[in-house]
Design a protein around this motif. Structure first.
Motif, PDB file in Angstrom:
ATOM      1  N   UNK A 153       0.825  -1.210   0.000  1.00 28.37           N
ATOM      2  CA  UNK A 153       0.000   0.000   0.000  1.00 28.37           C
ATOM      3  C   UNK A 153       0.857   1.257   0.000  1.00 28.37           C
ATOM      4  N   UNK A 154       1.934   1.223   0.793  1.00 30.04           N
ATOM      5  CA  UNK A 154       2.780   2.424   0.868  1.00 30.04           C
ATOM      6  C   UNK A 154       3.506   2.676  -0.453  1.00 30.04           C
ATOM      7  N   UNK A 155       3.972   1.586  -1.105  1.00 31.40           N
ATOM      8  CA  UNK A 155       4.640   1.769  -2.399  1.00 31.40           C
ATOM      9  C   UNK A 155       3.682   2.403  -3.407  1.00 31.40           C
ATOM     10  N   UNK A 156       2.410   2.035  -3.312  1.00 26.86           N
ATOM     11  CA  UNK A 156       1.429   2.614  -4.228  1.00 26.86           C
ATOM     12  C   UNK A 156       1.179   4.091  -3.926  1.00 26.86           C
ATOM     13  N   UNK A 157       1.559   4.496  -2.710  1.00 27.25           N
ATOM     14  CA  UNK A 157       1.357   5.900  -2.340  1.00 27.25           C
ATOM     15  C   UNK A 157       0.136   6.112  -1.469  1.00 27.25           C
ATOM     16  N   UNK A 158      -0.469   5.008  -0.999  1.00 25.76           N
ATOM     17  CA  UNK A 158      -1.653   5.117  -0.141  1.00 25.76           C
ATOM     18  C   UNK A 158      -1.222   5.504   1.271  1.00 25.76           C
ATOM     19  N   UNK A 159      -1.938   6.432   1.899  1.00 23.92           N
ATOM     20  CA  UNK A 159      -1.570   6.879   3.245  1.00 23.92           C
ATOM     21  C   UNK A 159      -2.710   6.750   4.244  1.00 23.92           C
ATOM     22  N   UNK A 160      -3.926   7.009   3.777  1.00 24.98           N
ATOM     23  CA  UNK A 160      -5.060   7.141   4.690  1.00 24.98           C
ATOM     24  C   UNK A 160      -5.704   5.778   4.994  1.00 24.98           C
ATOM     25  N   UNK A 161      -4.853   4.784   5.328  1.00 29.61           N
ATOM     26  CA  UNK A 161      -5.437   3.486   5.697  1.00 29.61           C
ATOM     27  C   UNK A 161      -4.978   3.099   7.095  1.00 29.61           C
ATOM     28  N   UNK A 162      -5.806   2.277   7.729  1.00 30.25           N
ATOM     29  CA  UNK A 162      -5.472   1.816   9.081  1.00 30.25           C
ATOM     30  C   UNK A 162      -5.494   0.295   9.108  1.00 30.25           C
ATOM     31  N   UNK A 163      -4.692  -0.264   9.992  1.00 24.06           N
ATOM     32  CA  UNK A 163      -4.672  -1.726  10.143  1.00 24.06           C
ATOM     33  C   UNK A 163      -5.340  -2.063  11.471  1.00 24.06           C
ATOM     34  N   UNK A 164      -6.421  -2.828  11.406  1.00 22.34           N
ATOM     35  CA  UNK A 164      -7.114  -3.250  12.619  1.00 22.34           C
ATOM     36  C   UNK A 164      -6.711  -4.692  12.922  1.00 22.34           C
ATOM     37  N   UNK A 165      -6.391  -4.955  14.178  1.00 22.13           N
ATOM     38  CA  UNK A 165      -5.845  -6.265  14.540  1.00 22.13           C
ATOM     39  C   UNK A 165      -6.605  -6.864  15.712  1.00 22.13           C
ATOM     40  N   UNK A 166      -6.833  -8.170  15.647  1.00 18.06           N
ATOM     41  CA  UNK A 166      -7.531  -8.845  16.743  1.00 18.06           C
ATOM     42  C   UNK A 166      -7.071 -10.296  16.810  1.00 18.06           C
ATOM     43  N   UNK A 267      -7.106  -9.617  10.862  1.00 17.95           N
ATOM     44  CA  UNK A 267      -6.798  -8.203  10.625  1.00 17.95           C
ATOM     45  C   UNK A 267      -7.561  -7.697   9.414  1.00 17.95           C
ATOM     46  N   UNK A 268      -7.712  -6.400   9.371  1.00 22.39           N
ATOM     47  CA  UNK A 268      -8.375  -5.775   8.235  1.00 22.39           C
ATOM     48  C   UNK A 268      -7.662  -4.462   7.933  1.00 22.39           C
ATOM     49  N   UNK A 269      -7.572  -4.126   6.660  1.00 31.36           N
ATOM     50  CA  UNK A 269      -7.030  -2.840   6.228  1.00 31.36           C
ATOM     51  C   UNK A 269      -8.236  -1.993   5.845  1.00 31.36           C
ATOM     52  N   UNK A 270      -8.433  -0.881   6.532  1.00 29.35           N
ATOM     53  CA  UNK A 270      -9.589  -0.047   6.213  1.00 29.35           C
ATOM     54  C   UNK A 270      -9.114   1.318   5.741  1.00 29.35           C
ATOM     55  N   UNK A 271      -9.913   1.892   4.830  1.00 23.03           N
ATOM     56  CA  UNK A 271      -9.523   3.179   4.255  1.00 23.03           C
ATOM     57  C   UNK A 271     -10.593   4.217   4.538  1.00 23.03           C
ATOM     58  N   UNK A 272     -10.154   5.418   4.877  1.00 22.08           N
ATOM     59  CA  UNK A 272     -11.068   6.483   5.285  1.00 22.08           C
ATOM     60  C   UNK A 272     -11.886   7.094   4.159  1.00 22.08           C
ATOM     61  N   UNK A 273     -11.504   6.867   2.896  1.00 22.80           N
ATOM     62  CA  UNK A 273     -12.174   7.572   1.805  1.00 22.80           C
ATOM     63  C   UNK A 273     -13.202   6.747   1.055  1.00 22.80           C
ATOM     64  N   UNK A 274     -13.642   5.625   1.623  1.00 24.76           N
ATOM     65  CA  UNK A 274     -14.483   4.711   0.839  1.00 24.76           C
ATOM     66  C   UNK A 274     -15.916   4.571   1.326  1.00 24.76           C
ATOM     67  N   UNK A 275     -16.315   5.372   2.309  1.00 22.59           N
ATOM     68  CA  UNK A 275     -17.689   5.237   2.810  1.00 22.59           C
ATOM     69  C   UNK A 275     -17.875   3.913   3.520  1.00 22.59           C
ATOM     70  N   UNK A 276     -19.044   3.282   3.295  1.00 18.54           N
ATOM     71  CA  UNK A 276     -19.367   2.091   4.095  1.00 18.54           C
ATOM     72  C   UNK A 276     -18.527   0.870   3.697  1.00 18.54           C
ATOM     73  N   UNK A 277     -18.093   0.798   2.447  1.00 14.28           N
ATOM     74  CA  UNK A 277     -17.269  -0.358   2.040  1.00 14.28           C
ATOM     75  C   UNK A 277     -15.801  -0.018   2.294  1.00 14.28           C
ATOM     76  N   UNK A 278     -15.446   0.116   3.575  1.00 13.62           N
ATOM     77  CA  UNK A 278     -14.143   0.694   3.903  1.00 13.62           C
ATOM     78  C   UNK A 278     -12.995  -0.323   3.907  1.00 13.62           C
ATOM     79  N   UNK A 279     -13.311  -1.627   3.887  1.00 10.87           N
ATOM     80  CA  UNK A 279     -12.229  -2.622   3.952  1.00 10.87           C
ATOM     81  C   UNK A 279     -11.559  -2.774   2.591  1.00 10.87           C
ATOM     82  N   UNK A 280     -10.300  -2.378   2.513  1.00 14.66           N
ATOM     83  CA  UNK A 280      -9.587  -2.586   1.247  1.00 14.66           C
ATOM     84  C   UNK A 280      -8.928  -3.965   1.219  1.00 14.66           C
ATOM     85  N   UNK A 281      -8.770  -4.568   2.375  1.00 14.51           N
ATOM     86  CA  UNK A 281      -8.183  -5.905   2.418  1.00 14.51           C
ATOM     87  C   UNK A 281      -8.374  -6.514   3.790  1.00 14.51           C
ATOM     88  N   UNK A 282      -8.165  -7.830   3.853  1.00 14.49           N
ATOM     89  CA  UNK A 282      -8.323  -8.477   5.147  1.00 14.49           C
ATOM     90  C   UNK A 282      -7.758  -9.878   5.126  1.00 14.49           C
TER      91      UNK A 282
END
Ligand code: HAM
Length: 419
Positions: A153-166, A267-282
């Motif tokens: 994600x970082x190589x692509x230039x994505x910044x506004x994502x969070x990693x949720x862990x459980x 874990x899930x990767x969520x992005x702030x700019x996607x509205x309700x479908x915020x999971x970009x990966x998991x």
């Protein structure tokens, strides 16, 4: 326009936009390829029971979202809704776990199908790049995968994502928690479907987004308080390794994934700019899946990143990917020069130069328009008079400069200029 349209919930990828998808797939798979993951490809459909057993009989994916079909021979198949069960099935079928060192590390890229209610970021046909590390229980493997996704994600230039862990615990501690949670849920005022869900898969109720449900969940027993010592120690090691790698994450004890095979790390990767479908990966660990589909015990971990949503996330952040023009040299043939320039283009292509030529008998103006549109760095223009002199005109499309170059030397000249 034709009478037909792409089916509901699907869309076509058209150039030049489609180049973004290739770039994203490439960027996600690059770190995997450098970390020992080998490429695997499995069929687009499988025995429906592989998913029923693997993903879980009570999940939305299996009960509502599978595209199923019966063959003329009477076999029940499903278009694959996800990749993990298929990849593990293929690894077991090829006995990969017996052939080399464990873990078997695999990556894949392809189309997946879920009969969902379409909306922005949620489609019936979508694409994922995924990774599975099969046959080892080692917190470093869980950490490796999370770090590699972060890197992609970082190589692509994505910044506004969070990693949720459980951690979802294992077969020792989760059943104890499950019972405690069910006892709690039975005391709530829930609708019929949620009551049913509480009996089949109570953890999913925690994930219910409705305010009236969330309000009642205050004080629910939390899995964290029920994790056995082994699961706690495992989770702490995963956390420590990710932290040491400088990858930021958030503990999310309510993170429950929509597939039943998970154990321990999720874990899930969520992005702030996607509205309700915020999971970009998991992803997560699935230590029991192999046994569920008839294989030996093979503790494993993996993830899948959604390509469609990653592209949307990049657009939401305004990230422009650095996609090189598909064509470096564009040939414009005038008069009788076509066969000669066609031969030159073939030679350039053989020499590894991306080259194209104007088709359809266009004049200079139309052909130069094609050259401009192609994004080529150089145009090679020739008419009868040039060929009689044994030259072509080489035009630098950036500076506009043009000069004659001997036909016999043009491949070498262009190779040197483009190097
Ligand atoms: P998943 O969370 O179901 O996990 O899907 C992974 C990603 O695929 C999602 O985060 C999302 O970006 C994308 N995705 C899922 N459904 C759709 C849809 N309808 N439209 C667009 N994008 C979608 C899995 O599939 C697991 N197999 C991941 C895994 C691998 N776990 C262990 N190994």
């Amino acid at each position: 326009m034709s009478t037909f349209k792409a089916p509901k919930g699907t869309y076509d990828l058209i150039p030049p936009y489609s180049a973004k998808y290739l770039a994203v797939r490439d960027a996600i798979s690059a770190p995997l390829r450098k970390a020992g993951y080998g490429y695997i490809e499995t069929p687009g459909f499988e025995d429906v029971n592989l998913f029923a057993r693997g993903v879980g009989e009570s999940t939305d994916i299996v009960t509502k979202e599978m595209f199923t079909l019966t063959t003329k021979g009477g076999t029940n198949l499903a278009l694959r809704p996800e990749g993990t069960a298929s990849v593990l099935r293929a690894a077991l079928e090829a006995s990969l776990h017996k052939k080399g060192n464990l873990p078997v590390k695999l990556w894949y890229s392809g189309s997946y199908y879920r009969y969902e209610r379409p909306q922005a970021g949620r489609y019936r046909h979508f694409s994922q790049v995924g990774a599975e590390a099969i046959g080892a229980e080692d917190p470093a493997l869980d950490a490796e995968l999370i770090i590699l996704a972060d890197q992609a994600y970082r190589t692509l230039g994505l910044r506004d994502f969070r990693i949720l862990l459980n951690s979802l615990g294992d077969k020792e501690c989760r059943p104890v928690y499950r019972e405690a949670l069910q006892a709690f849920l039975r005391g709530l005022d829930l609708d019929e479907e949620t009551v049913r869900r509480a009996e089949i898969n109570p953890l999913r109720v925690l994930d219910d987004k409705r305010a009236e449900v969330q309000k009642q969940l205050v004080g629910a027993p939390m899995l964290r308080d029920y994790l056995c010592d082994a699961c706690k120690a495992y989770h702490e090691e995963v956390r420590a390794l990710i932290t040491a790698a400088g990858v930021a994450f958030e503990d999310d004890e309510k993170l429950v994934r929509g597939l039943d095979y998970y154990t321990r790390t999720t874990f899930e990767f969520v992005h702030g700019g996607l509205g309700s479908q915020s999971a970009v990966g998991g992803g997560g660990r699935y230590d029991g899946l192999s046994e569920m589909i008839g294989g030996p015990a093979l503790p494993s971990v993996g993830w899948a990143l959604g390509v469609d949503r990653t592209v949307l996330a990049l657009e939401a952040e305004g990230v422009e990917l650095d996609i090189p023009a598909a064509t470096s040299v564009f040939a414009v043939a005038l008069g009788e020069a076509k066969p000669v320039l066609f031969g030159l283009v073939t030679e350039l292509r053989k020499a590894g130069v991306a080259a194209d030529i104007s088709y359809g008998g266009k004049g200079l103006k139309g052909a130069m328009k094609d050259a401009n549109r192609s994004g080529a760095r150089f145009a090679v223009i020739a008419g009868d008079r040039d060929l009689a002199e044994g030259v072509v005109q080489l035009k630098d499309m950036e500076s506009g400069e043009q000069s004659a170059v001997a036909l016999a030397e043009v491949v070498e000249v262009l190779r040197a200029k483009l190097a």
